[in-house]
Scaffold this active site. Structure first.
Site, PDB file in Angstrom:
ATOM      1  N   HIS A  13       0.826  -1.205   0.000  1.00 23.63           N
ATOM      2  CA  HIS A  13       0.000   0.000   0.000  1.00 23.63           C
ATOM      3  C   HIS A  13       0.860   1.255   0.000  1.00 23.63           C
ATOM      4  CE1 HIS A  13      -2.733   2.843   2.376  1.00 23.63           C
ATOM      5  NE2 HIS A  13      -3.369   2.636   1.226  1.00 23.63           N
ATOM      6  N   HIS A  55      -0.647  10.840  -2.578  1.00 24.05           N
ATOM      7  CA  HIS A  55      -1.958  10.493  -2.033  1.00 24.05           C
ATOM      8  C   HIS A  55      -2.821  11.705  -1.701  1.00 24.05           C
ATOM      9  CE1 HIS A  55      -4.806   9.607   1.274  1.00 24.05           C
ATOM     10  NE2 HIS A  55      -5.053   8.532   0.543  1.00 24.05           N
TER      11      HIS A  55
END
Length: 250
Positions: A13, A55
């Site tokens: 991730h 992100h």
């Protein structure tokens, strides 16, 4: 495409972000060295329309700069330190472009690309990402995901051969996506939060002949439970821990 990988597929991730600065080339490279099957990353457009890997909608948390990604051109984004926030060892690491990531690990790993234009819906992100994938002939290595069904529908039109996973928020906010939104949508996988997954949920998805990839499991016990429920994919910040739980540790 995903069937050639072990089940469950292990996605690092944002790279191996427990061990290196998230969404950077060192984090992706380390994840593969640690044994992950693939990586997950987040993409957005810079002010001048370049696809960058980050992100948050701002650079504040993960760099030494400030401002919204959509307001900063690539030259300014690349001038930022995207590693020092993690540790001095990574000071000077840059925000990568998607093309850099594809060129670096694209032939060696499965890449889950989360289309994260959540603050700029309607921009050209999906189109530009699909163009880059086609340019490098990496369709077999890619999985798209997004909380926006509109992103996945556009991706399906542009690159129908690339599978798509619908992300679902945790709790009641993601209830519709986990049920009717997923059931009646054109998706190959559901990507629910760990807190909303149990053996019954896994069975429901499998009855639809689709996959379930769960985010984000970081403890040995969490990963072991998901494997026992026979999920198809697991997102983790810590690949070594997850691999040990799966009996694949090095």
């Amino acid at each position: 495409m995903l069937e050639r990988y072990p089940r469950p597929v292990l996605f690092a991730h944002r790279g191996a972000c427990a061990h290196a600065p998230e969404n950077t080339l060192p984090a992706f490279e380390l994840a593969l060295l640690q044994g992950a099957d693939g990586v997950e990353l987040d993409v957005k457009l810079s002010a001048d329309g370049q696809v960058v890997v980050i992100h948050d909608p701002t650079v504040d948390r993960t760099t030494n700069g400030q401002g919204r990604v959509r307001n900063l051109p690539l030259t300014e984004l690349r001038a930022l330190d995207a590693g020092g926030f993690f540790s001095d060892k990574f000071r000077g690491v840059k925000i990568p472009t998607l093309e850099e990531v594809l060129e670096t690990i694209g032939k060696r790993a499965l890449i889950n690309i989360e289309l994260t234009n959540y603050s700029t819906p309607g921009d050209r992100l999906v189109e530009k990402v699909c163009r880059l994938i086609g340019k490098h002939n990496l369709q077999p290595q890619i999985l798209f995901s997004s909380f926006f069904s509109s992103n996945l529908k556009q991706a399906a039109r542009l690159l129908p051969e690339v599978p798509r996973g619908l992300l679902a928020l945790s709790g009641w906010l993601g209830a519709w996506a986990r049920s009717f939104g997923f059931m009646f949508g054109d998706y190959q996988a559901l990507h629910p939060h760990l807190s909303n997954v149990d053996s019954e949920q896994v069975q429901r998805v499998h009855r639809l002949n689709r996959r379930i990839h769960v985010w984000t499991a970081n403890s040995f016990e969490e990963v072991r439970s998901l494997a026992e429920w026979r999920v198809d994919g697991i997102f983790t910040d810590d690949p070594p821990v997850a691999l040990r739980a799966l009996g694949r540790g090095r």
